[in-house]
Design an enzyme around this catalytic site. Structure first.
Site, mmCIF file in Angstrom:
data_model
loop_
_atom_site.group_PDB
_atom_site.id
_atom_site.type_symbol
_atom_site.label_atom_id
_atom_site.label_comp_id
_atom_site.label_asym_id
_atom_site.label_seq_id
_atom_site.Cartn_x
_atom_site.Cartn_y
_atom_site.Cartn_z
ATOM 1 N N GLY A 8 0.965 -1.040 -0.161
ATOM 2 C CA GLY A 8 0.036 0.066 -0.101
ATOM 3 C C GLY A 8 0.886 1.503 -0.130
ATOM 4 C CG LEU A 10 1.598 3.826 -5.173
ATOM 5 C CD1 LEU A 10 0.808 3.549 -6.488
ATOM 6 C CD2 LEU A 10 2.830 4.278 -5.257
ATOM 7 N N GLY A 11 -0.243 5.103 -0.926
ATOM 8 C CA GLY A 11 -1.307 5.698 -0.070
ATOM 9 C C GLY A 11 -0.701 7.083 0.620
ATOM 10 N NE ARG A 36 -3.597 3.654 -5.678
ATOM 11 C CZ ARG A 36 -3.251 4.875 -5.303
ATOM 12 N NH1 ARG A 36 -3.179 5.781 -6.079
ATOM 13 N NH2 ARG A 36 -3.029 5.081 -3.888
ATOM 14 C CE1 TYR A 141 -9.637 1.050 8.184
ATOM 15 C CE2 TYR A 141 -10.412 2.688 9.727
ATOM 16 C CZ TYR A 141 -9.454 2.385 8.935
ATOM 17 O OH TYR A 141 -8.217 2.843 9.181
HETATM 18 P P1 NAD Z 1 -4.588 4.755 1.766
HETATM 19 O O1 NAD Z 1 -6.029 4.528 1.402
HETATM 20 O O2 NAD Z 1 -4.049 6.393 1.444
HETATM 21 O O3 NAD Z 1 -3.588 3.923 1.240
HETATM 22 C C1 NAD Z 1 -3.903 2.453 1.021
HETATM 23 C C2 NAD Z 1 -2.894 1.910 -0.080
HETATM 24 O O4 NAD Z 1 -3.440 0.569 -0.125
HETATM 25 C C3 NAD Z 1 -3.633 2.663 -1.379
HETATM 26 O O5 NAD Z 1 -2.518 3.092 -2.223
HETATM 27 C C4 NAD Z 1 -4.364 1.328 -2.105
HETATM 28 O O6 NAD Z 1 -4.190 1.353 -3.415
HETATM 29 C C5 NAD Z 1 -3.481 0.245 -1.679
HETATM 30 N N1 NAD Z 1 -4.401 -1.065 -1.629
HETATM 31 C C6 NAD Z 1 -5.773 -1.296 -1.580
HETATM 32 N N2 NAD Z 1 -6.039 -2.719 -1.681
HETATM 33 C C7 NAD Z 1 -4.941 -3.204 -1.881
HETATM 34 C C8 NAD Z 1 -4.683 -4.562 -2.209
HETATM 35 N N3 NAD Z 1 -5.490 -5.268 -2.342
HETATM 36 N N4 NAD Z 1 -3.369 -4.838 -2.294
HETATM 37 C C9 NAD Z 1 -2.200 -4.088 -2.170
HETATM 38 N N5 NAD Z 1 -2.599 -2.717 -1.993
HETATM 39 C C10 NAD Z 1 -3.875 -2.352 -1.880
HETATM 40 O O7 NAD Z 1 -4.316 4.532 3.543
HETATM 41 P P2 NAD Z 1 -3.431 5.283 4.369
HETATM 42 O O8 NAD Z 1 -4.027 6.381 5.099
HETATM 43 O O9 NAD Z 1 -1.990 5.180 3.885
HETATM 44 O O10 NAD Z 1 -3.427 3.937 5.643
HETATM 45 C C11 NAD Z 1 -2.437 3.002 5.981
HETATM 46 C C12 NAD Z 1 -2.685 2.277 7.071
HETATM 47 O O11 NAD Z 1 -2.815 3.530 8.123
HETATM 48 C C13 NAD Z 1 -4.011 1.561 6.858
HETATM 49 O O12 NAD Z 1 -3.799 0.392 7.663
HETATM 50 C C14 NAD Z 1 -4.897 2.443 7.670
HETATM 51 O O13 NAD Z 1 -6.223 1.665 8.351
HETATM 52 C C15 NAD Z 1 -4.100 2.974 8.600
HETATM 53 N N6 NAD Z 1 -4.601 4.412 9.459
HETATM 54 C C16 NAD Z 1 -4.649 5.390 8.477
HETATM 55 C C17 NAD Z 1 -5.224 6.456 9.007
HETATM 56 C C18 NAD Z 1 -5.302 7.817 8.528
HETATM 57 O O14 NAD Z 1 -5.575 9.019 8.804
HETATM 58 N N7 NAD Z 1 -4.545 7.926 7.008
HETATM 59 C C19 NAD Z 1 -5.731 6.523 10.443
HETATM 60 C C20 NAD Z 1 -5.719 5.549 10.908
HETATM 61 C C21 NAD Z 1 -5.113 4.325 10.348
HETATM 62 N N1 SER Z 2 -8.463 8.218 8.945
HETATM 63 C C1 SER Z 2 -8.861 7.074 9.134
HETATM 64 C C2 SER Z 2 -10.427 6.975 8.496
HETATM 65 O O1 SER Z 2 -10.945 8.047 8.676
HETATM 66 C C3 SER Z 2 -9.256 6.334 10.571
HETATM 67 O O2 SER Z 2 -8.669 5.248 10.664
HETATM 68 O O3 SER Z 2 -10.727 5.878 8.066
#
Ligand code: NAD
Ligand code: SER
Length: 316
Positions: A8, A10-11, A36, A141
């Site tokens: 993941g 690219l996220g 992606r 989620y």
């Molecule tokens: P994001 O949605 O920005 O990125 C997730 C990435 O996963 C994307 O680039 C997507 O293309 C990729 N993806 C989706 N399905 C996939 C698959 N089957 N195989 C491989 N890649 C796949 O998410 P993020 O914000 O970077 O979150 C990363 C982690 O942090 C997650 O576990 C999320 O639950 C956790 N988190 C994030 C936040 C936040 O505010 N950003 C808050 C709490 C927890």
């Molecule tokens: N920022 C995340 C969401 O809103 C919390 O895990 O899904």
């Protein structure tokens, strides 16, 4: 030698932690992967298209690349998950089970799996919520995140796998915009104010949530990754946050810099998701076990983000 696989990548978190890990361990030792196509996003070296729901391909990549550590960031976040629960279950629960299983099979040293405030639900305490509390979420989620936490603890106990993680609050960043979560409104609101536009908010004005600026989230991840294992009492359950605010408080904070900024409120299904989440967290376990210490206050985060959004806008 450390060889890191990031899923993941690219996220929102992945793009920024990749840069940090490459800086520390070198380009050839950090393998960027995502569902992606990474090369289509300007990344040319050491990148693999990898779907974490395919355990066989995951195992092949880990073996071929000689991976020692995994940052597992592939996930479907809360808003997208609620629109497609089956996809959320497949990526978050099945994908994470694959990561844990392959890690044990291939002898991975350390696995990082972020969790979320979404593990809490309507029956959890609302304020200063401790790590050990009722975790009965009602979003898909949140349900998959509780499943991930329990599986991580199980793999740690049963197989001795070193799995570490943080329950992140809403994360604010300007480099890669969030697109899939409930807390994303805060980034959208700061961006709109910085660009001189009005904003329509999908959460209620008083929906207070814990939050944090990305530089602090990255520093926390690196601290936990490098922490002395013997100090860690939990696996992926550590609470952290830097501050908490409601949309109305953020609006007022932005009006300090942009007096003409206007926000209207049209709550939708994301307000319902957020209604089960805590307003503030007890982060004392992360402070005690791995010296968690955020640097940015709400004021400083708003100033820095709005300055960067304006800079990015003038460059384009
Ligand atoms: P994001 O949605 O920005 O990125 C997730 C990435 O996963 C994307 O680039 C997507 O293309 C990729 N993806 C989706 N399905 C996939 C698959 N089957 N195989 C491989 N890649 C796949 O998410 P993020 O914000 O970077 O979150 C990363 C982690 O942090 C997650 O576990 C999320 O639950 C956790 N988190 C994030 C936040 C936040 O505010 N950003 C808050 C709490 C927890
Ligand atoms: N920022 C995340 C969401 O809103 C919390 O895990 O899904």
């Amino acid at each position: 030698m450390t060889r890191i696989l990031i899923t993941g990548a690219l996220g929102q978190i992945g793009t920024e932690i990749s840069a940090l890990l490459i800086e520390k361990y070198g380009k050839k030792n950090v393998i960027i992967s995502d569902m992606r196509e990474p090369s289509k996003n300007g990344i040319s070296e050491n990148c693999r298209k990898l779907d974490v729901t395919d355990g066989a391909v995951l195992e092949k990549v880990v073996n071929e690349e000689g991976i020692t550590d995994i940052f597992h960031l592939a996930a479907i976040l809360s808003a997208t998950g609620e629109r497609n629960p089956e996809l959320a279950y497949m990526v978050n629960s099945v994908g994470t089970f694959n990561i844990l299983k392959v890690s044990v099979k291939t002898g991975i040293n350390k696995v990082i799996i972020p969790s979320s405030i979404a593990v809490y639900g309507p029956s959890s305490p609302k304020k200063d919520t401790p790590v050990i509390s009722v975790t009965r979420p009602d979003s898909i989620y949140g349900i998959t995140k509780v499943d991930n936490e329990l599986l991580s603890s199980y793999f740690r106990k049963k197989f001795g796998l070193d799995v570490r993680g943080i329950r992140f609050p809403g994360l604010l960043s300007y480099k890669t915009l969030p697109t899939a979560g409930t807390t994303d409104y805060a980034v959208d609101m700061i961006m709109k104010a910085s660009l001189g536009e009005d904003y329509t908010c999908y959460l209620s004005p008083d929906r207070t949530l814990p939050m944090m600026y990305m530089p602090d989230a990255l520093e926390a991840l690196m601290k936990l990754y490098n922490a002395d294992k013997s100090r860690l009492r939990y696996s992926t359950e550590y609470n952290i946050s830097a501050f908490a605010f409601s949309p109305k408080q953020l609006e007022n904070e932005l009006k300090r810099i942009f007096p003409g900024f206007k926000v209207s409120y049209v709550p939708d299904y994301r307000d319902e998701i957020a209604s089960g989440w805590p307003e503030s967290l007890d982060c004392s376990d992360a402070v005690k076990d791995w010296d968690f210490k955020p640097r940015f206050s709400l004021h400083e985060m708003v100033d820095d983000m709005s300055r960067n959004f304006r800079l990015l806008n003038t460059k384009h």
